[in-house]
Design an enzyme around this catalytic site. Structure first.
Site, mmCIF file in Angstrom:
data_model
loop_
_atom_site.group_PDB
_atom_site.id
_atom_site.type_symbol
_atom_site.label_atom_id
_atom_site.label_comp_id
_atom_site.label_asym_id
_atom_site.label_seq_id
_atom_site.Cartn_x
_atom_site.Cartn_y
_atom_site.Cartn_z
ATOM 1 N N GLU A 154 -1.435 -5.853 8.633
ATOM 2 C CA GLU A 154 -0.680 -5.335 9.765
ATOM 3 C C GLU A 154 -1.299 -5.809 11.069
ATOM 4 O O GLU A 154 -2.529 -5.914 11.191
ATOM 5 C CB GLU A 154 -0.649 -3.804 9.720
ATOM 6 C CG GLU A 154 0.144 -3.252 8.557
ATOM 7 C CD GLU A 154 0.292 -1.745 8.602
ATOM 8 O OE1 GLU A 154 -0.102 -1.129 9.622
ATOM 9 O OE2 GLU A 154 0.795 -1.174 7.615
ATOM 10 N N ASP A 203 -0.917 -6.204 -0.281
ATOM 11 C CA ASP A 203 -1.383 -5.601 0.966
ATOM 12 C C ASP A 203 -2.897 -5.451 0.968
ATOM 13 O O ASP A 203 -3.480 -5.004 -0.041
ATOM 14 C CB ASP A 203 -0.780 -4.207 1.132
ATOM 15 C CG ASP A 203 0.442 -4.186 2.026
ATOM 16 O OD1 ASP A 203 0.576 -5.088 2.873
ATOM 17 O OD2 ASP A 203 1.259 -3.255 1.892
ATOM 18 N N ASP A 235 0.825 -1.200 0.000
ATOM 19 C CA ASP A 235 0.000 0.000 0.000
ATOM 20 C C ASP A 235 0.864 1.257 0.000
ATOM 21 O O ASP A 235 0.351 2.375 -0.104
ATOM 22 C CB ASP A 235 -0.990 0.012 1.171
ATOM 23 C CG ASP A 235 -0.322 -0.096 2.528
ATOM 24 O OD1 ASP A 235 0.914 -0.099 2.602
ATOM 25 O OD2 ASP A 235 -1.063 -0.166 3.542
ATOM 26 N N SER A 236 2.186 1.077 0.068
ATOM 27 C CA SER A 236 3.113 2.189 -0.154
ATOM 28 C C SER A 236 2.946 2.785 -1.543
ATOM 29 O O SER A 236 3.425 3.891 -1.813
ATOM 30 C CB SER A 236 4.557 1.716 0.033
ATOM 31 O OG SER A 236 4.815 0.553 -0.735
ATOM 32 N N LYS A 286 -1.200 -9.498 2.685
ATOM 33 C CA LYS A 286 -0.480 -9.064 3.878
ATOM 34 C C LYS A 286 -1.353 -8.162 4.722
ATOM 35 O O LYS A 286 -2.073 -7.305 4.178
ATOM 36 C CB LYS A 286 0.819 -8.327 3.515
ATOM 37 C CG LYS A 286 1.628 -7.872 4.747
ATOM 38 C CD LYS A 286 3.007 -7.375 4.377
ATOM 39 C CE LYS A 286 3.003 -5.979 3.825
ATOM 40 N NZ LYS A 286 2.575 -4.951 4.825
ATOM 41 N N GLU A 291 9.362 -4.426 10.875
ATOM 42 C CA GLU A 291 9.799 -3.095 10.420
ATOM 43 C C GLU A 291 10.188 -2.194 11.586
ATOM 44 O O GLU A 291 9.491 -2.100 12.592
ATOM 45 C CB GLU A 291 8.687 -2.414 9.617
ATOM 46 C CG GLU A 291 9.103 -1.032 9.109
ATOM 47 C CD GLU A 291 8.154 -0.431 8.091
ATOM 48 O OE1 GLU A 291 8.464 0.669 7.586
ATOM 49 O OE2 GLU A 291 7.113 -1.056 7.801
#
Length: 281
Positions: free
Chosen positions: A120, A88, A49-50, A118, A187
């Protein structure tokens, strides 16, 4: 005519088998041309999502939609046939529980053909991970610095500075591992914390700003290539693509203004000899 033999994609079990062994090479990809260039060199391509910040000029990943992720994932799948492709799940598409997570993840897999998603770590997310894995959807976890939580954390800050914070990150790691995540992105944590996480989980750890003690590494490709003037401390620039683009565009603009472009070599003088035209605009 027989079709050329396709390269077999790296699978989730193959990534799992690399725990404690050969380092896992991961990079982000958002477009077909970049995926084509990275594919044979990477074990895993992440459609992160970056993309919202890297390609769309957003200040954070919060504004990224599921539709945006699907569009970019489709492009990456068209440009790759070797690396495992993970996508993501963006902010607000999985946090409400297992049902929402399953709807989002299954839509991504159906529409893109990718191999995994993915998510979080957050309160209750591990339960959703277990739900997805039990229904055939491989999941990569993400712990430590969590970009989708920047509003709660007050920005992009390294994690594990205090005892409470360190314990929270370790708890996230255990929860993701117990839920069945096949890999865990770690991270923005100190080397000793990354080493402890790597030692206690069964899943391979993929570091980003977490030292070389992890089972693999990932970077945003555009950072590695030098596409931005500023890059995080944990990034090693392997090229200055920004500088090369600036130089090329400067030369082009000078040639257009001077009238030297297009020249004879770029002009169709005899159209009877031109078999085809390729036009891109």
């Amino acid at each position: 005519m027989s079709k050329s033999k396709k390269i077999a994609r790296i699978s989730v079990p193959q990534i799992l088998s690399r725990k404690g062994g050969e380092k896992i090479v991961c990079l982000t990809a958002y477009t077909t041309p970049i995926a084509e260039l990275l594919d044979l060199h990477c074990d895993l391509l992440l459609v992160g999502d970056s993309v919202g910040m890297v390609l769309h000029g957003l200040s954070s990943p919060i504004g990224v939609s599921l539709e945006m992720m699907i569009l970019h994932a489709q492009a990456v799948m068209r440009g790759s046939d070797h690396a495992l492709v993970v996508v993501d799940l963006p902010f607000s598409t999985y946090e409400r529980g297992a049902d929402q997570a399953f709807r989002s993840a299954s839509k991504v897999l159906r529409k893109t053909g990718c191999q995994a998603v993915k998510v979080e770590a957050a309160e209750g997310v591990a339960e959703s991970v277990a739900f997805l894995v039990s229904r055939g959807i491989p999941v990569m976890g993400h712990i430590g610095l969590r970009p989708q939580s920047l509003n709660v954390d007050g920005g992009f800050k390294a994690k594990g500075r205090t005892d409470d914070e360190r314990e929270r990150v370790l708890k996230e790691a255990r929860a993701m591992d117990d839920a069945g995540a096949f890999a865990i992105v770690v991270e923005g944590v100190a080397p000793d914390l990354a080493a402890e996480i790597t030692s206690i989980v069964k899943a391979p750890t993929i570091g980003i700003g977490a030292s070389n003690v992890c089972d693999g590494q990932i970077l945003v490709t555009d950072d590695l290539l030098g596409m931005f003037e500023w890059t995080p401390k944990f990034v090693r620039r392997y090229a200055d693509i920004r500088g090369l683009i600036r130089e090329a565009v400067t030369r082009y603009s000078q040639d257009v203004r001077s009238g030297s472009f297009p020249g004879d070599g770029e002009t169709y003088r005899d159209l009877t000899k031109a078999n085809s035209f390729l036009v891109r605009q």
